[in-house]
Structure formats: C-alpha cells, structure tokens
Motif scaffolding. Sequence first.
Motif, PDB file in Angstrom:
ATOM      1  N   LEU A 212      28.789 -29.561 -73.869  1.00 58.02           N
ATOM      2  CA  LEU A 212      27.508 -28.954 -74.216  1.00 58.02           C
ATOM      3  C   LEU A 212      27.473 -28.524 -75.671  1.00 58.02           C
ATOM      4  N   LEU A 213      28.595 -28.041 -76.179  1.00 55.52           N
ATOM      5  CA  LEU A 213      28.662 -27.726 -77.607  1.00 55.52           C
ATOM      6  C   LEU A 213      28.495 -28.994 -78.442  1.00 55.52           C
ATOM      7  N   GLY A 214      29.046 -30.104 -77.936  1.00 54.91           N
ATOM      8  CA  GLY A 214      28.878 -31.382 -78.614  1.00 54.91           C
ATOM      9  C   GLY A 214      27.421 -31.809 -78.655  1.00 54.91           C
ATOM     10  N   ASN A 215      26.733 -31.641 -77.518  1.00 56.38           N
ATOM     11  CA  ASN A 215      25.299 -31.944 -77.491  1.00 56.38           C
ATOM     12  C   ASN A 215      24.545 -31.085 -78.497  1.00 56.38           C
ATOM     13  N   GLN A 216      24.931 -29.826 -78.563  1.00 53.68           N
ATOM     14  CA  GLN A 216      24.275 -28.900 -79.483  1.00 53.68           C
ATOM     15  C   GLN A 216      24.483 -29.342 -80.933  1.00 53.68           C
ATOM     16  N   SER A 217      25.712 -29.725 -81.263  1.00 53.38           N
ATOM     17  CA  SER A 217      25.998 -30.183 -82.622  1.00 53.38           C
ATOM     18  C   SER A 217      25.230 -31.467 -82.940  1.00 53.38           C
ATOM     19  N   ARG A 218      25.246 -32.400 -82.013  1.00 50.31           N
ATOM     20  CA  ARG A 218      24.543 -33.667 -82.213  1.00 50.31           C
ATOM     21  C   ARG A 218      23.050 -33.447 -82.381  1.00 50.31           C
ATOM     22  N   ASP A 219      22.489 -32.547 -81.590  1.00 46.39           N
ATOM     23  CA  ASP A 219      21.042 -32.336 -81.642  1.00 46.39           C
ATOM     24  C   ASP A 219      20.598 -31.622 -82.900  1.00 46.39           C
ATOM     25  N   ARG A 220      21.551 -31.080 -83.641  1.00 47.19           N
ATOM     26  CA  ARG A 220      21.196 -30.464 -84.926  1.00 47.19           C
ATOM     27  C   ARG A 220      21.075 -31.508 -86.035  1.00 47.19           C
ATOM     28  N   TRP A 221      21.568 -32.707 -85.774  1.00 49.41           N
ATOM     29  CA  TRP A 221      21.409 -33.762 -86.771  1.00 49.41           C
ATOM     30  C   TRP A 221      19.926 -34.098 -86.895  1.00 49.41           C
ATOM     31  N   ASP A 222      19.456 -34.268 -88.112  1.00 52.08           N
ATOM     32  CA  ASP A 222      18.085 -34.728 -88.277  1.00 52.08           C
ATOM     33  C   ASP A 222      18.066 -36.254 -88.328  1.00 52.08           C
ATOM     34  N   TYR A 223      16.892 -36.793 -88.452  1.00 46.96           N
ATOM     35  CA  TYR A 223      16.707 -38.250 -88.429  1.00 46.96           C
ATOM     36  C   TYR A 223      17.543 -38.917 -89.514  1.00 46.96           C
ATOM     37  N   ASP A 224      17.546 -38.308 -90.698  1.00 49.28           N
ATOM     38  CA  ASP A 224      18.281 -38.904 -91.821  1.00 49.28           C
ATOM     39  C   ASP A 224      19.782 -38.892 -91.583  1.00 49.28           C
ATOM     40  N   ALA A 225      20.295 -37.810 -90.979  1.00 47.46           N
ATOM     41  CA  ALA A 225      21.735 -37.716 -90.731  1.00 47.46           C
ATOM     42  C   ALA A 225      22.188 -38.794 -89.751  1.00 47.46           C
ATOM     43  N   VAL A 226      21.395 -39.016 -88.707  1.00 51.90           N
ATOM     44  CA  VAL A 226      21.729 -40.069 -87.739  1.00 51.90           C
ATOM     45  C   VAL A 226      21.651 -41.435 -88.411  1.00 51.90           C
ATOM     46  N   THR A 227      20.629 -41.637 -89.232  1.00 49.88           N
ATOM     47  CA  THR A 227      20.478 -42.914 -89.947  1.00 49.88           C
ATOM     48  C   THR A 227      21.671 -43.170 -90.854  1.00 49.88           C
ATOM     49  N   GLU A 228      22.158 -42.127 -91.506  1.00 44.40           N
ATOM     50  CA  GLU A 228      23.294 -42.290 -92.413  1.00 44.40           C
ATOM     51  C   GLU A 228      24.556 -42.699 -91.657  1.00 44.40           C
ATOM     52  N   ILE A 229      24.783 -42.109 -90.484  1.00 36.26           N
ATOM     53  CA  ILE A 229      25.955 -42.480 -89.676  1.00 36.26           C
ATOM     54  C   ILE A 229      25.876 -43.952 -89.283  1.00 36.26           C
ATOM     55  N   ILE A 230      24.689 -44.382 -88.891  1.00 40.21           N
ATOM     56  CA  ILE A 230      24.504 -45.788 -88.517  1.00 40.21           C
ATOM     57  C   ILE A 230      24.730 -46.689 -89.726  1.00 40.21           C
ATOM     58  N   ASP A 231      24.165 -46.300 -90.864  1.00 31.76           N
ATOM     59  CA  ASP A 231      24.268 -47.119 -92.070  1.00 31.76           C
ATOM     60  C   ASP A 231      25.724 -47.226 -92.539  1.00 31.76           C
TER      61      ASP A 231
END
Length: 922
Positions: A212-231
């Motif tokens: 659940l803490l992991g979900n919390q950390s992941r959900d704090r990522w914004d759209y750009d942060a997720v895009t950067e990980i993918i890129d």
Amino acid sequence: MFYKKYRRLLVFILSALLGLLSSLSIPAWSNSSSQQVRNSQESEKLSTPQLPITNYQLPITQSPALDLAREGQQRYNAGQLEAAAKLWQRAAEAYQKAGDREGMSKSLINKSQALQDLGLYPTACKTVLQALAIKNPACSPNQIDEVQKTFAQQQGSLSLTQGIGLHSLGDILRKQGLLQQSQEILQLSLSAMGESPAKSGVLLSLGNTQRLLGNQSRDRWDYDAVTEIIDRKSLADALAPYQQAFNYYSQGAKLASAPAIPKIQAQLNHFQLLLDIQKWWGEQTQRRIASWTRFNEADLIQRAQDFLSQLQSQLNQDAQALQGEIASQLGNLSPSRAAIYAQINFAESLMQSEQLDKVEPVLSTALQQARNLQDRQAESYALGYLGKLYQKQGKFSQATTLTQQALMLAQEQNINGDAREVTYLWQSQLGRLLRKQGDSKGAIAAYTAAFSTLQSLRSDLNANNQDVQFDFIQEVKPVYVELVDLLLQSNLSAEELNSLIVSNAGLKEQKSTTKQPQERLELARRVIESLQLAELDNFFQDPCSETTNVAVQIDNIDPHAAVIYPIVLPDRLEVIASLPGKSLQEVKIPISEQKVNETLDRLYDNLDNASINTSARNIVFTSNPDPKEFQDNLQTLLPIFGEVYNWLIKPFEAELDSNKIQTLVFVLNGRLQRVPIAALYNGQNYLIEKYSVALVPSLQLINPKQLQRRPLKVLAAGVSEQLKVQGEYFAALVNVPKELDQIKQTFPSSKKLLNQEFTAKTIQKQLQANFPVVHLATHGLFSSNPQRNFIITGDAKSISINELSTLLRGQDRAVELLVLSACETATGDERAVLGLAGMAVRSGARSTLATLWPVGDASTTKLMGQFYQDLKQPGVKQADALRNAQRSLLESLKQNPPFPQLKNLPPHPYYWAPYVLVGNWQ
C-alpha cells in the motif's frame, strides 16, 4: 450496544484446533468483504489478521477464565463475532480478577481480533492498546507515536505476546490508512518473534503494508514522471515502489517454520501484485503510445514498446515461477475454509491473467470441499466464480444457473448477517448474463437489485477500513453504467419499470419533487447522480457527501439554468438535458466510447499534454514561442471543440433559446472532466460568450441559496516569492500582491495575508472571523489521488486537501466560495476535477473556483479583479461573474493578441478557458 450499527465484514476463519497463533493464521484475504476474494487492487486480502491466541501458553488445568476463553474461541470459529468478543471480555475480566495479567492480555487481543472482523477498527485499536498495558487508550496518532517510542526502547526484551499484540495493532493501523505507523509497529512486532512460526504472519503483514505504501508512492507520480520512466526504459524505477513488498513476501514464504497457510498467502499476494503492476504499466504505456501515434513520434513509440516488452518479460518470469509453487502447494492443503479461499483467490488471478483453461479444476475442487464441509458461504463464492469463468468462456446458460445458485446462498447468509458485499457481486453478474442472452427486462431487475445493494452500502464502502476499497472502476462503476444503458434502451412503461424495482432500491424510496410517474429518463438521471456521489466517496475513501432522500430537480434551484448529463456508453453517447418545468430530453449520438475517448485524447494532447512538443502548454511556456506553431495549434483545436459542442449543446439549442436559459450546468464523468467546457465552439463563438457555465458532481449536493453579498468580506492569502518545498521549486507569482490588493480595495473589510504571513496557523486564526469567501493565490495541485492534493503556504510548507478542509470547517459559518487562483489539476488526470469537487464538499464550501492548467498570473490577476467587481453587484450569480471576467479576457485578447498572426482568429482557449466553477453557481 456498540455492535448495533456496523458493517459486518465477511469472516473466513480456520476451523482447526483452538487457534494457536504460533502455528496458524487466517488467510490473507480473510476478515473482509467479497472484494478480498475478487483480488481487487487494494483489497483487504492484503491483511493478515491472526487467529485468536486463546489458550496460548496457558495452563491446561481448568478455570472459569479459561472456560470463557475457549467458548469465545468456539463462537469465533462459528462466525459468532459479537458473542466471541463478549466472552473474551468476560475472560479478560476473570483473568484480571485472578491476577493473571498474561491471560488478560491474550483475551483482550482475541477480543480485538473479533472487533476487527466486525469492522470496528477504532474500538479494536483501543482494546489492543489496553492489552499492551497502555493507560487511557484513545488510539490517537499522537498516542500511537508514543506507543511506538515506548516499545522501541524495549525492542530487545519484548515478549511473544507483546509481539502478537503489536502485530494486531499494525494491521489495524493499516486498515485505518495509517501506513507509516503500521510499518513501524509491525517492525517492532517482527523483532519480538524470534524464530516463532508467527513470524511468517508478521512478514506477510509487512508486505501488505509496504504494498500500500508502494501504491501511495506510485500514485504521487505525475504524468510527466511516468512518461520519463517509460522514455528511459527504467525497469528499476518502475518497480522501485514495490521492492520492499516483494522482499517481505519472499521472506514470509521461504521461512522454514512458516505454516502452510501464511506461506501460500504470501505467494498469492506476491503473485497478484505482479499482475497488478503489469496491468498498471500496460495501461500507462499504451496511453502514451496512443498519444505519440497521433503525432507520428516513432522513436518515442519504439522506446515505449521496448520498455513494456522488457517489463512484461521480467514480471511474467517471476509470476510463472510463483504460479508453479502455488499450484503445487494448493493440492497439499487439508480441506478447510482457508484452503477453499486460497483456491478461489488463485483461480481469480488465473482468470485475470487469461489462463482460463487452468481455472475450472481449481474452482471445482474448491466447490466440492465447500460442500463436504457444509460451508455455505464458501460454496457461494465457488459457484459465483465458476459462473464468472463460464461467462468468460461464452457458456451463458451454465453461467446463469451457477450465478443464481451463488446468489441464493449469499442471500441466505443475509438472514443471519450482512453479506451485501458479495450479494451485489452476483446480482450484477446475473444482470450481465441476462443481458447477453437478450433478457433486458430481467437484466434491469438484476442490475436494479445490485444498485439497491450498493446504495445501502454507500455510507459503509470506506467508512472504517481505509485499505479496503471496492475496485471502483472495475467492479462498482459498471453496475451504474450498465443499469443506465439498459434504462435508456428500454421501451418499458413507468409502471413496468417500477414493478422491476425492489422496494429498497434507493430509486423507488427516493421522494420525487414532481408528481409525474418515474419515467426511464428520470430513473437514468438519478442513477447517474448516485454514481457521481459514489465516485466522490470512493475518491476520498470516506462518505463525505451528505444528501437528502429527495430527487433534486433544476426547477428547485435555478429557473434559468439547464443541466446537461453526457453519458458515454460502449456503442453510443447519450446526452440528457434537464430544463426547468420540462420533461427530460434525450439525444443519442451514434459514436462509440472508443471514438469519444480518442477525440477527447486529441483535445488533451493538443491543449495540455506536456509530453507533446506542439501542445499549447509547451508552446506557451517556450521562451520564444513560434507564432506559426501557435496558429496551427489553435486551428487544430477549434474543430475538436466544435465536435464536442455538436455532441453536448447543438441538439438542444432551440430548447435552450426558447426557455431563455442563461446558465449551463454540466455533470461530467470520465475524460469529459478534463475538457474546458467554456471553450466549446459552434464555428463562430465560444460557449462562454452565450452562457454561464458551471460543473457539479451532483444536484443533490447543491444548496439552492444564493451567495449572501452584504457584508461580503474575503480572506485573501497568497505567495508571490519563489519557494522550495520538499525539494521541488515553485516559481514566483509576481502579480499576487496586486491580486490581493484588488480584493482589499473591492471589499475593504477583507483580510490580506502575503508570503510569510500566510501559514496554516494564520489561516486558522483568521477564519475565526467567519469569512464567506476564502481566496488563496498560491501554487497547488488537484489530482485523483488525495495524497497529491495540496496548496503551498508562505512558510514553504504544503497543506493537504484534508488539512485545508479541516481548517475551513473550523469557522462557525460554512465558506460560501473557495477561490484557488493559481492551483491546477494534475496533468493527464481525468479524475482530477473530483479533487476540486471534493474540496468543496469536504470543506463545507458551497463552491470552488480553480484552474485546469497553469495560467499566467498576470491574466489571472486581471480576471480575478473583474470577477470580484461583478460579484460585488447585487443579484449577480457567481457563474455570471466568472463568465463576465472570462469574456473580458476574451475581448482583451481580441484587441491585443499575443501574436499578430492571431488577429483574425478566436482567442486561444489556453489563456482564458481553464477557469472552472465547481458546485453552487448562484
């Protein structure tokens, strides 16, 4: 009695021995609702409540206290939780009278477990603190911190019983959403376990909390942060939030002394977590690939495909290894309720991973064991999931029969308890099956029953257990949408429809403010209203919206307003319009959900997607914008705004004109929530040039009274300086002083707080003077994750949405209007507007004014100045004041466009359209 009103969570209890905690633990998905077995993303199958420790290390000789404790165990094993809790309380009192502190502690821990099973977490928490010899147990966050510090000092000398009590406390804290404290308490519990078999259960609990803490950390990522990980194709970053959960699950499964049940629990939770991660990253990556495909970004598309392929390969490899271990161990479990639910859990995961050919043998074994044990609840689950399997395989007749049998068994359980959370599951499944077989009347009846059950549960969905969440998007929302779809397609008369509605359906009971019979459109409208309320509750994990049992009509609120309900369905878009004094009107747009979403995604990509180079956001914030790019961007956007106008407004133009409608109120859902409705375009003018516009989550939340203007005073606070908050820089808003000064000049009795004067404490103090309007000119964010809803204060700190709501509720009178002039909604987050709506609802504010994306503070200052000048005038509605301010910006942009090339084009919406009024528009 404190047991009178509670949500009775489904209790899955091992029926072997007397429940020695050192050797046995309840399944990870036990002690909760039907969603646990459904493997929902946040389900309580993550919890690991323990079997009571009655008779653990107690003398075998008989005593009155021991007799009470053993009877409590027997009642607990039989699912008689109230009786068990009362017996363990009596046992604790008897042990205390005999001077046996150890026996008293163990009985209280057992009582606490029964209270957890009843969903009474605050009371369970106080009970376990009493067992741990904490004076005046209140279970406040401060007291929990003190408990943690106290036991941390004793870490090397904690007894096993203390460790067991701390384990129970850690689970309760997780269920209440106190994840960091749960983690710290469970770490202390682990230190007391030594090599006891009970250690495996603590490791499992730690894994669940870390997940659940992991979900919390992941959900704090914004759209750009997720895009950067993918890129960057960074698998390590993608999995980073869950590494600790993986470690704990692995340790719990590999512990030499681990009993069979907690070992397989850890493996099942680990397996499900791998599937959930794969699903989440698949959705996120495909979303970006779709955007990049529209702009022919071949390199970005390839990188995203490579990332997803590599991630799936790694997760599949781990999942296959776990699957093999689980399958081999399931067959070795002795028949018991725990073993049955482990098999159902596994079967659901196999269905999720599309391994349908492997599911039936697992469920058939579970069903046979349930029948042999005469366990009706387990039998209901096994039958229901077999029905779900057959539905997936297209065997609709067999699936229907099994689902009906499962439903009958679940309803039998309702006679002696509360099985609503499994009942609705089979009701909705039956509705889907009947619809697929062409029985729309039967499907409406089944879905209405499911809707009834969900409505009766609405205040209970998240009231007690913060990490027990219905998988809202996958499980709950479809019930509402399918029912609306069927109602809109049906040709049934009002009498036929009413005959299908069960007496407690929430539709029939609801009083109507009109004398007309309940037509299908009215029923559909009210189901959509209920969906909006349920979504708000789900958003906050708390039933935060209080509504009356009245079907609210626009006639009762504003005779010059119309309400537009767009409903996106798989094969079409339906729009319902509610005009004062008129029957509801319906328009069917023959466009699929996929096409609607593609259109809205194109709109977002060209307007506000930071990952698209030619989006308006990127062009505007470029140091030297290219006028041609901006012109092209506008000419791309206008036809899309025109298309949405044709869906939502054009079919009703004549009616709106003939009824002299001045304000359009929109109840939006899905991707439509991130559309700046004011910018809808008819080919000549924007919507705001003709109508005032407002958004509402539901008419049932609207207080029809107008804003009281005199005397009107504003608490105006803002930050103009650049600040660094938690490592992130927030740019200076140099025009904020002017913005606050304008408010002070317009309303002389207002109070101004600038920069260091603006803190949570000063806001709290000033609100004691009861300001009807609170204006905050500072950086802030609203998103679909309440953890990422915040505003920045002048002392370089952030106030969460919950903290701000608490502050605003601190004054005697409710805030009429909350203005957040520099806040924005999270990039790419279609549910972010819920943050705005929820802010108003939670804080008691009747309406909220904020922005969908970042805007220049100079134009904001100008708009706000005009807004308050109009608001000062008697009889001017808030929506009208906002409209006038936006039109003023429009006219200014027409006269002085940012580039000469735009002289003969409509002003670009990016400069003026993000301002939205959510809630009461009067």
